[in-house]
Design a protein around this motif. Sequence first.
Motif, PDB file in Angstrom:
ATOM      1  N   PHE A   2       0.838  -1.201   0.000  1.00  0.00           N
ATOM      2  CA  PHE A   2       0.000   0.000   0.000  1.00  0.00           C
ATOM      3  C   PHE A   2       0.865   1.240   0.000  1.00  0.00           C
ATOM      4  O   PHE A   2       0.923   1.981   0.952  1.00  0.00           O
ATOM      5  N   SER A   3       1.603   1.452  -1.083  1.00  0.00           N
ATOM      6  CA  SER A   3       2.488   2.614  -1.160  1.00  0.00           C
ATOM      7  C   SER A   3       2.230   3.361  -2.455  1.00  0.00           C
ATOM      8  O   SER A   3       1.893   2.756  -3.468  1.00  0.00           O
ATOM      9  N   ALA A 112      -3.403  -6.956  -5.613  1.00  0.00           N
ATOM     10  CA  ALA A 112      -3.429  -8.173  -6.417  1.00  0.00           C
ATOM     11  C   ALA A 112      -2.013  -8.612  -6.795  1.00  0.00           C
ATOM     12  O   ALA A 112      -1.685  -9.803  -6.740  1.00  0.00           O
ATOM     13  N   ALA A 113      -1.167  -7.657  -7.173  1.00  0.00           N
ATOM     14  CA  ALA A 113       0.208  -7.985  -7.549  1.00  0.00           C
ATOM     15  C   ALA A 113       0.970  -8.576  -6.369  1.00  0.00           C
ATOM     16  O   ALA A 113       1.744  -9.530  -6.520  1.00  0.00           O
ATOM     17  N   ALA A 114       0.756  -8.013  -5.184  1.00  0.00           N
ATOM     18  CA  ALA A 114       1.431  -8.527  -3.992  1.00  0.00           C
ATOM     19  C   ALA A 114       0.954  -9.942  -3.668  1.00  0.00           C
ATOM     20  O   ALA A 114       1.741 -10.804  -3.263  1.00  0.00           O
ATOM     21  N   MET A 115      -0.335 -10.197  -3.842  1.00  0.00           N
ATOM     22  CA  MET A 115      -0.863 -11.540  -3.607  1.00  0.00           C
ATOM     23  C   MET A 115      -0.245 -12.548  -4.581  1.00  0.00           C
ATOM     24  O   MET A 115       0.162 -13.656  -4.193  1.00  0.00           O
ATOM     25  N   LYS A 116      -0.201 -12.173  -5.847  1.00  0.00           N
ATOM     26  CA  LYS A 116       0.364 -13.075  -6.856  1.00  0.00           C
ATOM     27  C   LYS A 116       1.818 -13.386  -6.558  1.00  0.00           C
ATOM     28  O   LYS A 116       2.284 -14.515  -6.762  1.00  0.00           O
ATOM     29  N   GLY A 119       2.125 -16.183  -4.320  1.00  0.00           N
ATOM     30  CA  GLY A 119       1.558 -17.441  -4.782  1.00  0.00           C
ATOM     31  C   GLY A 119       0.056 -17.554  -4.622  1.00  0.00           C
ATOM     32  O   GLY A 119      -0.513 -18.646  -4.737  1.00  0.00           O
ATOM     33  N   VAL A 120      -0.617 -16.418  -4.381  1.00  0.00           N
ATOM     34  CA  VAL A 120      -2.072 -16.406  -4.219  1.00  0.00           C
ATOM     35  C   VAL A 120      -2.707 -15.962  -5.535  1.00  0.00           C
ATOM     36  O   VAL A 120      -2.158 -15.124  -6.248  1.00  0.00           O
ATOM     37  N   ALA A 121      -3.876 -16.528  -5.862  1.00  0.00           N
ATOM     38  CA  ALA A 121      -4.562 -16.198  -7.107  1.00  0.00           C
ATOM     39  C   ALA A 121      -5.804 -15.358  -6.817  1.00  0.00           C
ATOM     40  O   ALA A 121      -6.889 -15.905  -6.577  1.00  0.00           O
ATOM     41  N   PRO A 122      -5.689 -14.032  -6.815  1.00  0.00           N
ATOM     42  CA  PRO A 122      -6.850 -13.169  -6.541  1.00  0.00           C
ATOM     43  C   PRO A 122      -7.785 -13.084  -7.744  1.00  0.00           C
ATOM     44  O   PRO A 122      -7.364 -13.290  -8.896  1.00  0.00           O
TER      45      PRO A 122
END
Length: 224
Positions: A2-3, A112-116, A119-122
């Motif tokens: 969140f920057s 979303a980019a941070a989740m990916k 290894g997370v699929a938002p």
Amino acid sequence: MFSRKRGGPKHVRATDAPPSAALAQSLAADDEPVAPERGPWDQRWAPEGVQRLDLGSLLIPAIEGVEVRVQANPDGAVEQIVLVDGDSALQLGVFAAPRSEGIWDEVRAEIAAAMKADGVAPREVPGPYGVELTARVNTPEGPADVRFVGVDGPRWMVRALYQGAAAADRGREGALGEVLSGLVVIRDQEARPVREALPLRLPKEMTEQAAAAQQEQGANGRQA
């Protein structure tokens, strides 16, 4: 996660959601703005006669059955707000934003980019406030559902994170959904960097409870 990005143009995609009702009304030229149909409300449109918990920049409606958990630093500045109702939780944050444009699209893309990267699929899904972000993440207790909701207002943005049953099924938001739609944002006139957290403080009720508990603890210590 969140920057604020520095420099470079802001890319607008065809899939980006239109401004929220609060932001759209604030951009109305010349005419007196009309209150949106639902909150979160800017201060000028806040319905009267509602009991709310005053946290400074954010007023939270008092709804029976919803537990408000507030984490503050030693100076009394609030660092985290979580509301709990049964097997669902709602974490709230409120941030500075430009008057003329929303920032939720950009923030959502970064989350979303941070989740990916982890290894997370938002997934992006439509919601009553625009595009939401859902995912199943790994926690120490096992896999858990999360759902991010963003609401752009005039010079502010509310970021809401649902966890538990309300994250997996929007139909189970219940009282937490009422809290989100009943929020009131008080944006001061101070110039702030975009995405800076708006100042929050412990409600008077919690400050008094903490002082009473500390006083009682001191009295028990003297008697021991």
